[in-house]
Design a protein around this motif. Structure first.
Motif, mmCIF file in Angstrom:
data_model
loop_
_atom_site.group_PDB
_atom_site.id
_atom_site.type_symbol
_atom_site.label_atom_id
_atom_site.label_comp_id
_atom_site.label_asym_id
_atom_site.label_seq_id
_atom_site.Cartn_x
_atom_site.Cartn_y
_atom_site.Cartn_z
ATOM 1 N N THR A 52 9.972 12.180 0.886
ATOM 2 C CA THR A 52 9.075 11.275 0.072
ATOM 3 C C THR A 52 8.748 9.836 0.597
ATOM 4 O O THR A 52 7.587 9.359 0.456
ATOM 5 C CB THR A 52 9.455 11.011 -1.537
ATOM 6 O OG1 THR A 52 10.587 10.252 -1.452
ATOM 7 C CG2 THR A 52 9.613 12.400 -2.160
ATOM 8 N N ASN A 53 9.731 9.282 1.579
ATOM 9 C CA ASN A 53 9.311 8.109 2.258
ATOM 10 C C ASN A 53 9.953 8.156 3.684
ATOM 11 O O ASN A 53 10.929 8.824 3.828
ATOM 12 C CB ASN A 53 9.859 6.865 1.333
ATOM 13 C CG ASN A 53 11.309 7.132 1.210
ATOM 14 O OD1 ASN A 53 12.165 6.861 1.918
ATOM 15 N ND2 ASN A 53 11.637 6.923 -0.027
ATOM 16 N N ILE A 87 1.596 2.173 9.612
ATOM 17 C CA ILE A 87 2.224 1.761 8.374
ATOM 18 C C ILE A 87 2.669 2.806 7.646
ATOM 19 O O ILE A 87 2.012 3.894 7.210
ATOM 20 C CB ILE A 87 0.878 1.104 7.668
ATOM 21 C CG1 ILE A 87 0.422 -0.380 8.265
ATOM 22 C CG2 ILE A 87 1.476 0.621 6.142
ATOM 23 C CD1 ILE A 87 -0.795 -0.758 7.564
ATOM 24 N N PHE A 88 3.795 2.684 7.050
ATOM 25 C CA PHE A 88 4.511 3.524 5.930
ATOM 26 C C PHE A 88 4.734 2.873 4.697
ATOM 27 O O PHE A 88 5.642 2.139 4.630
ATOM 28 C CB PHE A 88 5.861 4.046 6.527
ATOM 29 C CG PHE A 88 5.956 4.829 7.638
ATOM 30 C CD1 PHE A 88 5.978 6.299 7.789
ATOM 31 C CD2 PHE A 88 6.044 4.209 9.170
ATOM 32 C CE1 PHE A 88 5.989 7.274 8.851
ATOM 33 C CE2 PHE A 88 6.039 5.235 10.122
ATOM 34 C CZ PHE A 88 5.891 6.584 9.937
ATOM 35 N N ASN A 89 3.904 2.910 3.980
ATOM 36 C CA ASN A 89 4.084 2.515 2.379
ATOM 37 C C ASN A 89 5.135 3.348 1.833
ATOM 38 O O ASN A 89 5.309 4.420 1.780
ATOM 39 C CB ASN A 89 3.075 2.470 1.479
ATOM 40 C CG ASN A 89 1.428 1.688 2.214
ATOM 41 O OD1 ASN A 89 1.709 0.661 2.661
ATOM 42 N ND2 ASN A 89 0.636 2.355 1.886
ATOM 43 N N SER A 90 6.132 2.621 1.315
ATOM 44 C CA SER A 90 7.487 3.147 0.681
ATOM 45 C C SER A 90 7.564 2.470 -0.624
ATOM 46 O O SER A 90 8.135 1.282 -0.900
ATOM 47 C CB SER A 90 8.594 2.998 1.472
ATOM 48 O OG SER A 90 8.371 3.438 3.075
ATOM 49 N N ALA A 94 4.462 -1.010 -3.229
ATOM 50 C CA ALA A 94 4.036 -1.359 -1.597
ATOM 51 C C ALA A 94 2.839 -0.705 -1.445
ATOM 52 O O ALA A 94 2.430 -0.603 -0.369
ATOM 53 C CB ALA A 94 5.189 -1.190 -0.875
ATOM 54 N N GLY A 95 2.295 0.010 -2.393
ATOM 55 C CA GLY A 95 1.124 0.568 -2.139
ATOM 56 C C GLY A 95 1.108 2.306 -2.049
ATOM 57 O O GLY A 95 -0.161 2.802 -1.944
ATOM 58 N N GLN A 96 2.514 2.715 -2.222
ATOM 59 C CA GLN A 96 2.290 4.128 -1.922
ATOM 60 C C GLN A 96 1.659 5.170 -3.023
ATOM 61 O O GLN A 96 2.000 4.757 -4.351
ATOM 62 C CB GLN A 96 3.956 4.562 -1.510
ATOM 63 C CG GLN A 96 3.945 6.032 -1.257
ATOM 64 C CD GLN A 96 5.471 6.531 -0.790
ATOM 65 O OE1 GLN A 96 6.412 5.625 -0.938
ATOM 66 N NE2 GLN A 96 5.487 7.636 -0.423
ATOM 67 N N THR A 97 0.839 6.150 -2.913
ATOM 68 C CA THR A 97 0.193 6.501 -3.749
ATOM 69 C C THR A 97 0.640 8.266 -3.651
ATOM 70 O O THR A 97 0.357 8.710 -4.683
ATOM 71 C CB THR A 97 -1.490 6.482 -3.983
ATOM 72 O OG1 THR A 97 -1.901 6.633 -2.912
ATOM 73 C CG2 THR A 97 -1.822 5.094 -4.260
ATOM 74 N N SER A 120 -6.457 -1.519 -0.040
ATOM 75 C CA SER A 120 -5.533 -0.233 -0.704
ATOM 76 C C SER A 120 -4.507 -0.001 0.037
ATOM 77 O O SER A 120 -3.969 1.095 -0.058
ATOM 78 C CB SER A 120 -6.673 0.869 -0.861
ATOM 79 O OG SER A 120 -7.855 0.424 -1.455
ATOM 80 N N LEU A 121 -4.168 -0.789 0.819
ATOM 81 C CA LEU A 121 -2.762 -0.410 1.488
ATOM 82 C C LEU A 121 -1.424 -1.227 1.114
ATOM 83 O O LEU A 121 -0.417 -1.319 1.646
ATOM 84 C CB LEU A 121 -2.947 -0.872 3.082
ATOM 85 C CG LEU A 121 -3.743 0.137 3.872
ATOM 86 C CD1 LEU A 121 -4.072 -0.083 5.333
ATOM 87 C CD2 LEU A 121 -3.334 1.933 3.905
ATOM 88 N N GLY A 122 -1.773 -1.762 -0.329
ATOM 89 C CA GLY A 122 -0.464 -2.438 -0.885
ATOM 90 C C GLY A 122 -0.546 -3.742 -0.692
ATOM 91 O O GLY A 122 0.095 -4.438 -1.632
ATOM 92 N N PHE A 123 -1.208 -4.415 0.275
ATOM 93 C CA PHE A 123 -1.152 -5.800 0.313
ATOM 94 C C PHE A 123 -2.459 -6.643 0.335
ATOM 95 O O PHE A 123 -3.182 -6.262 1.280
ATOM 96 C CB PHE A 123 -0.254 -6.187 1.600
ATOM 97 C CG PHE A 123 0.947 -5.473 1.517
ATOM 98 C CD1 PHE A 123 2.341 -6.202 0.945
ATOM 99 C CD2 PHE A 123 1.324 -4.289 2.243
ATOM 100 C CE1 PHE A 123 3.143 -5.367 0.921
ATOM 101 C CE2 PHE A 123 2.462 -3.727 2.047
ATOM 102 C CZ PHE A 123 3.283 -4.210 1.384
ATOM 103 N N GLU A 124 -3.003 -7.153 -0.765
ATOM 104 C CA GLU A 124 -4.168 -7.578 -0.959
ATOM 105 C C GLU A 124 -4.387 -9.080 -0.400
ATOM 106 O O GLU A 124 -3.279 -9.556 -0.329
ATOM 107 C CB GLU A 124 -4.894 -7.664 -2.254
ATOM 108 C CG GLU A 124 -5.082 -6.067 -2.581
ATOM 109 C CD GLU A 124 -5.753 -5.921 -3.836
ATOM 110 O OE1 GLU A 124 -6.549 -6.313 -4.138
ATOM 111 O OE2 GLU A 124 -5.261 -4.799 -4.694
#
Ligand code: 5GP
Length: 124
Positions: A52-53, A87-90, A94-97, A120-124
């Motif tokens: 999953t991550n 980038i690996f959102n985890s 942290a933005g993982q969908t 949309s990558l978790g960090f605005e």
């Protein structure tokens, strides 16, 4: 056999839903993100949804993680200027969908500033 719903990426692997696929081998698939945040925005994804991550992947199959990294570099060279952000959102916060490990490959900048729309990558 798993009884869980297939992830959206498994549906792309199975051609149940369409995607603009740019690379595929036995274990990996890469395609354009449906909502690009950079001139080049690819997703490099193991065909299996076992991990999953990225930390789970590193522990369970480090060679496959290395293959994701080298494939990302090759695709950035082929489709952009060879310079890229990986980038690996985890985790949800942290933005993982999509909970099927994947690398975002972001490259190119229409302004030459090297910055990307990360909203949309978790960090605005
Ligand atoms: P995450 O937010 O989990 O790090 O990344 C998931 C990514 O998958 C998002 O950038 C999202 O735009 C992309 N995505 C979600 N559904 C689809 C789809 O059906 N097709 C494609 N090509 N990308 C998708």
């Amino acid at each position: 056999m798993s009884t869980t719903e297939p992830t959206v990426f498994e549906l792309i692997v199975a051609r149940t839903i369409p995607a603009e696929i740019v690379f595929e081998n036995e274990r990996l698939i890469a395609f354009r993100d449906i909502a690009p945040k950079a001139p080049l925005h690819l997703l490099v994804v193991p065909k299996s949804s076992e991990y999953t991550n990225v930390a789970a992947l590193a522990e369970g199959d480090p060679y496959l993680l290395a293959e994701i990294v080298t494939t990302a570099a090759e695709l950035a060279a082929e489709h952009s200027n060879g310079e890229y952000r990986l980038i690996f959102n985890s985790g949800e916060s942290a933005g993982q969908t999509v909970f099927h490990v994947h690398a975002h490959v972001l490259s190119g900048s229409s302004h030459g500033s090297g910055t990307f729309d990360e909203s949309s990558l978790g960090f605005e």
